[in-house]
Design a protein around this motif. Sequence first.
Motif, PDB file in Angstrom:
ATOM      1  N   LYS A  71       0.838  -1.237   0.156  1.00 52.11           N
ATOM      2  CA  LYS A  71      -0.070   0.098   0.018  1.00 52.11           C
ATOM      3  C   LYS A  71       0.544   1.223  -0.004  1.00 52.11           C
ATOM      4  O   LYS A  71       0.647   2.178  -0.809  1.00 52.11           O
ATOM      5  N   ARG A  72       1.894   1.119   0.761  1.00 49.50           N
ATOM      6  CA  ARG A  72       2.794   2.238   0.745  1.00 49.50           C
ATOM      7  C   ARG A  72       3.335   2.748  -0.440  1.00 49.50           C
ATOM      8  O   ARG A  72       3.723   3.811  -0.894  1.00 49.50           O
ATOM      9  N   GLN A  73       3.934   1.524  -1.147  1.00 50.12           N
ATOM     10  CA  GLN A  73       4.294   1.507  -2.527  1.00 50.12           C
ATOM     11  C   GLN A  73       3.511   2.375  -3.574  1.00 50.12           C
ATOM     12  O   GLN A  73       3.806   3.057  -4.579  1.00 50.12           O
ATOM     13  N   GLU A  74       2.199   1.778  -3.463  1.00 45.33           N
ATOM     14  CA  GLU A  74       1.193   2.178  -4.267  1.00 45.33           C
ATOM     15  C   GLU A  74       0.781   3.605  -4.304  1.00 45.33           C
ATOM     16  O   GLU A  74       0.700   4.565  -5.220  1.00 45.33           O
ATOM     17  N   ALA A  75       0.856   3.960  -2.711  1.00 43.14           N
ATOM     18  CA  ALA A  75       0.626   5.353  -2.468  1.00 43.14           C
ATOM     19  C   ALA A  75       1.501   6.440  -3.253  1.00 43.14           C
ATOM     20  O   ALA A  75       1.250   7.329  -3.746  1.00 43.14           O
TER      21      ALA A  75
END
Length: 677
Positions: A516-520
């Motif tokens: 999720k952090r990478q996607e954000a």
Amino acid sequence: MSFQPNPGDEIYISQTKYRVGQHPAAPGMAYAQAGRQGTVYKLIPEHGGENAAKALKIFYPKYRNPALVYQSERMEIFSSLPGLQVCSRLVITPETNGTLIAQYPEMLYAVLMPWVNGSTWMDVLAHREQLTLTESWEMAKGLAAVGSSMEQKGLAHCDLSSPNVLLPAWRSPNHKAVGSSSVELVDVEQLYSPRLDPPDIHFTGSPGYALGQPVHRSSGGPWHAYADRFSGAVILAEMLAWSDPRIVAEAWGESYFAPEEMQTNSARFELMTESLEANWGKSAAELFVRAWHSDDVRNCPTFGEWLVAISMLAPEGPKTVSSPEQVKSSPMIPNTSIEGHQDYEIPVFLSVHELVEWARKQEESGNKELALEGYRKALAESPEGGDLYTELSAAVQGLTAVQVLMPPSAAEPKVQPSTRADARQRKPWLYTGAALLILLIGSLAVYGMSDTSKSGNSVYTNQDEPVKQSAAAAPPKTTTPVRSTVQASAASKDQQIRQAKAEAAAKAAQLEEERKRQEAAQQKKDKLRAEAEAKKKAELERQQAAQVKYDRQLQYEKYLMWKQEREERLAREAAEQKKADAARKAKLEQQKRVNEQKARVLAARREQQVIKLNASFNQAYNAFKTGRNDTAKAYAWQFLDIYSQDSGYFSKKATLAKRAASLKKFLAKNSAGLPDI
């Protein structure tokens, strides 16, 4: 007087009354079309109407050639060929229309010929009017048929270009006349034939259709039987490809190719070749490429070759190619490499990005095997190390892992498009971690089941053995400690399994959080990139708008200057014309008086000569009757000398003509005698 007609003005040509036609797009203006050699006006005969309309071509001064009379007489035979009806021509000469030329001097050697209704090919190009496949095919076939018929007769237009190709049948349901041609050629003054003399002025071709290098021209100059092959190939390619919206969008102007890119490997040439092959097959593309790269016009395909190839390419119906994607996806090949999916098709001629989009749609529809095949094909065509290569690698690994973990018979639930789009943006290590996590959980579960099975067997054995001992003699209390130890061991194994599952869940949660952090971060990066591109686009549009405004202002200023210069020039020309008309009128009046005086003198002289002729014949007759043949012959020669001085006039008088004939016989043979006339 200069010929500047208005609609409805009357004019007499060879004793036929015509009225000037009105331009359909400009009411109140005469129907006139300016060309390279002159201006053409539409004339409607008093009897016959629009169907019998004629075209009056008034040449510019340098093209007013007396040889047009002889040339037009020899060209008449070609007017029966398809596409050459304008070869039926009448040249205005001083002998046939002297009064008309005296009134309008610029009509000297003007040509009257059939009027051909319809748009020119240049009109279609300039207005960007996309054709249907059927219209493209019919136009190209019509031009190829006309060119083939001309080649068989040894003819060539020698100035074949978009303004000289008329399309009377294009979107005209009333044109289907018997024997009519779907293509007509005009401006045939440069026409080549072994029967014709070469023109005084040779044209080297029109921009966008002329050969790119002078060395390619035949040693015979531009006037020969092969002169139309290169320009004809370019026009045929334009006609076939004009149903492709990409070709229409990329056209240079009044021709598809810019003049400076003729016979070069330009982007327009590559697009033309691709479009011809995609829509009409390799045969049409190969003919065009062969003409484009020919080092001599004799090596270009003949119109007969084009006609055969085009006739074999008839489309099924009147449809258009609506988008570049439709063009590229039209040729399809079956995907027989995936078992159980022989009915699916993988499109060819797609770019990598278009192929990725197509595979994504297959994935959304549940066709995972076909989607995987599409991703693999796109991956093979992508450069290594780029973002697209990384994304495609992740997509291929993800779909491969799903196929390995799920049994072939399991029904896969349909995933929403947003989930599929997210999956394409994941990094490869996320997919690898997820796969390892699934394998770890599976191995732990198998390990737990194995230990539980072994524990169960141990408890059963320990329970069975004490029972047997109790039956023999052992005390019953000895079984309690053994049972407690086994249960404690089983509880310890369960605790280990729960702990492993908890660690696996924590690891999965950590991986999900990292994802999720990478996607954000990626979404933020995409947003910044989109904002920067939008800002750049807005600035570019602002600059383009400013440039357009500047160009329009510059064009308007040029128009004002041109208008002022034109008005001044027209005023000067009008004054000069008025002065010239007055001088011409005075000269004509003086010439008229001189001619009248000459006519009176000539009439008086002829009257005296008639008296002398009658007297000479009577004297010859009387001498013959009295036997004086020598005297009779002398008077006969005197008669014939006077008669020969104006034989055209005296021969119209029957008595004198008979007397002259009888005297000639008498001089040739004495026995002929002289009749009493």
